[in-house]
Design an enzyme around this catalytic site. Sequence first.
Site, PDB file in Angstrom:
ATOM      1  N   CYS A   7       0.819  -1.202   0.000  1.00  0.00           N
ATOM      2  CA  CYS A   7       0.000   0.000   0.000  1.00  0.00           C
ATOM      3  C   CYS A   7       0.861   1.264   0.000  1.00  0.00           C
ATOM      4  CB  CYS A   7      -0.916  -0.002   1.231  1.00  0.00           C
ATOM      5  SG  CYS A   7      -2.297   1.156   1.099  1.00  0.00           S
ATOM      6  N   ASP A 126      -4.734  -3.493  12.029  1.00  0.00           N
ATOM      7  CA  ASP A 126      -3.507  -2.708  11.968  1.00  0.00           C
ATOM      8  C   ASP A 126      -3.055  -2.337  13.380  1.00  0.00           C
ATOM      9  OD1 ASP A 126      -1.368  -1.259  10.967  1.00  0.00           O
ATOM     10  OD2 ASP A 126      -2.556  -0.177   9.502  1.00  0.00           O
TER      11      ASP A 126
END
Length: 207
Positions: A7, A126
């Site tokens: 990402c 996360d």
Amino acid sequence: MTRVKYCGFTRIDDVRAAAQFGVDAIGFVMTRKSKRFVDIEQAMALRDAVPPFVTSVVLVMDDEPAYVDEIVRRVRPDMLQFHGVETDEACATHGVRYLKAIAMGEGEAALPRLRAYPRATGLLLDGHGLGETGGSGQRFDWSRMPRDLTQPLVLAGGLTADNVAEAIRVARPWGVDLSSGIETSPGLKDRAKMERFLAAVRAVPSA
């Protein structure tokens, strides 16, 4: 096989390199809160560089619904990834499958949110705290990865080629996602790190 998403891309050459190495998904950060932000014109060019059979994902965070709709219309991502306090209903209104990031930096307090997004295609766990953007390189206790959810779980936060084998062994995620662990600076990817990380994941024996 553990899937891999990279990402925070800002350069077309990095997108092409990641795809050549065999990444499964490529993410673009389109919330202005992030230091890896790309605007719509940049994202359109990056999206066009994604080859067939690689999933394109756009990350947003508490952004205006009209802006997200414009992203969907012009950038044409395969998936959206929401990192804010958006509700399940709000995430599902844009006509695109979505991932919901859960900030696991809070520990036990984060666990109820794992069941608040039944329409999410998957959940991304996360290491950052609630209200913080992703890509911070913070990790959480991998043993907190739940085992009783039907949605695919993606592990993020503090992953590198040196620790991803242990992370997969402990957390047993459907996929892994990283940004800072493959960079020279925010948004600028290191090709050697990208290749090495993918090799490390592929070397982990299938369960």
